[in-house]
Design an enzyme around this catalytic site. Sequence first.
Site, PDB file in Angstrom:
ATOM      1  N   ASP A  12       0.871  -1.245  -0.066  1.00  0.00           N
ATOM      2  CA  ASP A  12       0.027  -0.090   0.189  1.00  0.00           C
ATOM      3  C   ASP A  12       1.027   1.316  -0.139  1.00  0.00           C
ATOM      4  OD1 ASP A  12      -2.458  -1.423   0.066  1.00  0.00           O
ATOM      5  OD2 ASP A  12      -2.963  -1.106   2.063  1.00  0.00           O
ATOM      6  N   LYS A  39      -6.632  -6.924   0.161  1.00  0.00           N
ATOM      7  CA  LYS A  39      -7.659  -7.291   0.844  1.00  0.00           C
ATOM      8  C   LYS A  39      -7.257  -8.631   1.412  1.00  0.00           C
ATOM      9  CE  LYS A  39     -10.740  -4.580  -1.770  1.00  0.00           C
ATOM     10  NZ  LYS A  39     -10.411  -3.517  -0.833  1.00  0.00           N
ATOM     11  N   GLY A  40      -6.689  -9.774   0.629  1.00  0.00           N
ATOM     12  CA  GLY A  40      -6.501 -11.038   1.321  1.00  0.00           C
ATOM     13  C   GLY A  40      -5.632 -10.882   2.376  1.00  0.00           C
ATOM     14  N   ASN A 183     -19.914  -4.580   0.753  1.00  0.00           N
ATOM     15  CA  ASN A 183     -20.608  -3.319   1.523  1.00  0.00           C
ATOM     16  C   ASN A 183     -21.719  -2.623   0.743  1.00  0.00           C
ATOM     17  OD1 ASN A 183     -19.609  -2.140  -0.783  1.00  0.00           O
ATOM     18  ND2 ASN A 183     -17.617  -1.290   0.408  1.00  0.00           N
ATOM     19  N   LEU A 220     -22.451  -1.861   6.798  1.00  0.00           N
ATOM     20  CA  LEU A 220     -23.189  -0.474   6.420  1.00  0.00           C
ATOM     21  C   LEU A 220     -22.218   0.805   7.134  1.00  0.00           C
ATOM     22  CD1 LEU A 220     -26.725  -1.473   7.226  1.00  0.00           C
ATOM     23  CD2 LEU A 220     -26.006  -1.250   5.041  1.00  0.00           C
ATOM     24  N   ASP A 246      -9.016   6.713   9.555  1.00  0.00           N
ATOM     25  CA  ASP A 246      -8.749   6.441   8.088  1.00  0.00           C
ATOM     26  C   ASP A 246      -9.674   5.109   7.914  1.00  0.00           C
ATOM     27  OD1 ASP A 246      -7.835   5.020   5.816  1.00  0.00           O
ATOM     28  OD2 ASP A 246      -5.550   5.096   6.452  1.00  0.00           O
ATOM     29  N   ASP A 252     -12.075  -5.326   5.405  1.00  0.00           N
ATOM     30  CA  ASP A 252     -11.053  -6.446   5.633  1.00  0.00           C
ATOM     31  C   ASP A 252     -10.899  -6.565   7.272  1.00  0.00           C
ATOM     32  OD1 ASP A 252     -10.495  -6.146   2.988  1.00  0.00           O
ATOM     33  OD2 ASP A 252      -8.846  -4.965   3.422  1.00  0.00           O
ATOM     34  N   SER A 282     -10.443  -0.508  13.853  1.00  0.00           N
ATOM     35  CA  SER A 282      -9.340  -0.317  12.687  1.00  0.00           C
ATOM     36  C   SER A 282      -9.583   1.040  12.174  1.00  0.00           C
ATOM     37  CB  SER A 282      -9.744  -1.339  11.444  1.00  0.00           C
ATOM     38  OG  SER A 282     -10.748  -0.943  10.795  1.00  0.00           O
ATOM     39  N   GLY A 287      -3.892   3.461   8.306  1.00  0.00           N
ATOM     40  CA  GLY A 287      -3.127   2.087   7.548  1.00  0.00           C
ATOM     41  C   GLY A 287      -4.225   1.169   7.336  1.00  0.00           C
TER      42      GLY A 287
HETATM   43  O1  RIB Z   1      -9.468  -3.034   1.574  1.00  0.00           O
HETATM   44  C1  RIB Z   1      -8.136  -2.243   1.639  1.00  0.00           C
HETATM   45  C2  RIB Z   1      -7.101  -2.617   0.668  1.00  0.00           C
HETATM   46  O2  RIB Z   1      -7.487  -2.414  -0.501  1.00  0.00           O
HETATM   47  C3  RIB Z   1      -5.924  -1.937   0.590  1.00  0.00           C
HETATM   48  O3  RIB Z   1      -4.999  -2.439   1.462  1.00  0.00           O
HETATM   49  C4  RIB Z   1      -5.417  -2.145  -0.904  1.00  0.00           C
HETATM   50  O4  RIB Z   1      -4.208  -2.681  -0.937  1.00  0.00           O
HETATM   51  C5  RIB Z   1      -6.521  -2.591  -1.503  1.00  0.00           C
HETATM   52  O5  RIB Z   1      -6.512  -3.869  -1.986  1.00  0.00           O
END
Ligand code: RIB
Length: 305
Positions: A12, A39-40, A183, A220, A246, A252, A282, A287
């Site tokens: 990122d 996301k993974g 979402n 939501l 943020d 995730d 989070s 981040g």
């Molecule tokens: O869901 C957030 C993620 O989406 C970020 O970390 C970015 O890498 C994108 O994949």
Amino acid sequence: MTVTVIGSYVVDLMSRTPYMPKPGETVLGGPFQSGHGGKGSNQATAAARQGIKVNMVTKIGSDVFGEQALKHFSKENINADFIVKSVEEATGAALIAVDSNGENMIIVAIGASGKLTKEEVRRAEEKIKLSTVILLQLETSLEANEEAIRLGKKHAVPIILNPAPYYEFPKHWLKDVTFLTPNETEAEGLTGIPIQDEASARKAGESLYQQGVKNVVITLGSKGCLLYNGQQKGVLIPGFSVEVVDTTGAGDAFNGGLAACLDQQKSLVDSLTYANAVGALSVTRVGTAASMPTRQEVDHFLNRK
Ligand code: RIB
């Protein structure tokens, strides 16, 4: 008991911006921050921080970002035995802008993670077979997800599909997954129903349920999430109001938290409340992977509420 995550790792590259630029506009932003994303990988990190065993199946490049990815998985106690190193493709990267309200815009150059093959997923079959949950997103190849779903069905392992970022995927997945966790934007993409409030979320939940999804969970934001299944026909599981710094990676955090609770055999409603708390914590931090709370932090937060 283990959660197996099949999905992306990307690095990122994030900058704050006073506002989102218009097409053709340059905005002076900053500070810049880089971190572990995808996301993974974020979902695997969130789940692992809840103290459970996690296998990660992904593809990275043979480059410095790939090396950093492996260090990250080792530090987070995530099993990296099924991470493939590509010689052709570079590790992916996400370009992220976060505005003064904490809202984000993201472009993902998916790189190696988008090239995960069905054979590479199949290598993890023995681990998948012993998993309590399989966690999938849409940031890897269709064939990798298709194979993961096939293996999940073969070994009767419940599957969570977080359809993010949304694009069209084979319709039979809807019947094959156990939990679908869009979402608002993704739920609209899936159903054509704009999600403006609880009532429209319920309508979208019903539509997805009628298309064969066993458990629809529409997230939501700070309102929480809406559950639609055979028993709960559109029940709101309330979220938590927190100071937003943020929002990147909140989905995730939610999905990793949900997978961890299902691994621990908690009830679905309790699992969703816990996942809401993981997501809420989070967004109070900068981040993505870095913002995932630990189990102690989530328990402490829930005890105070
Ligand atoms: O869901 C957030 C993620 O989406 C970020 O970390 C970015 O890498 C994108 O994949």
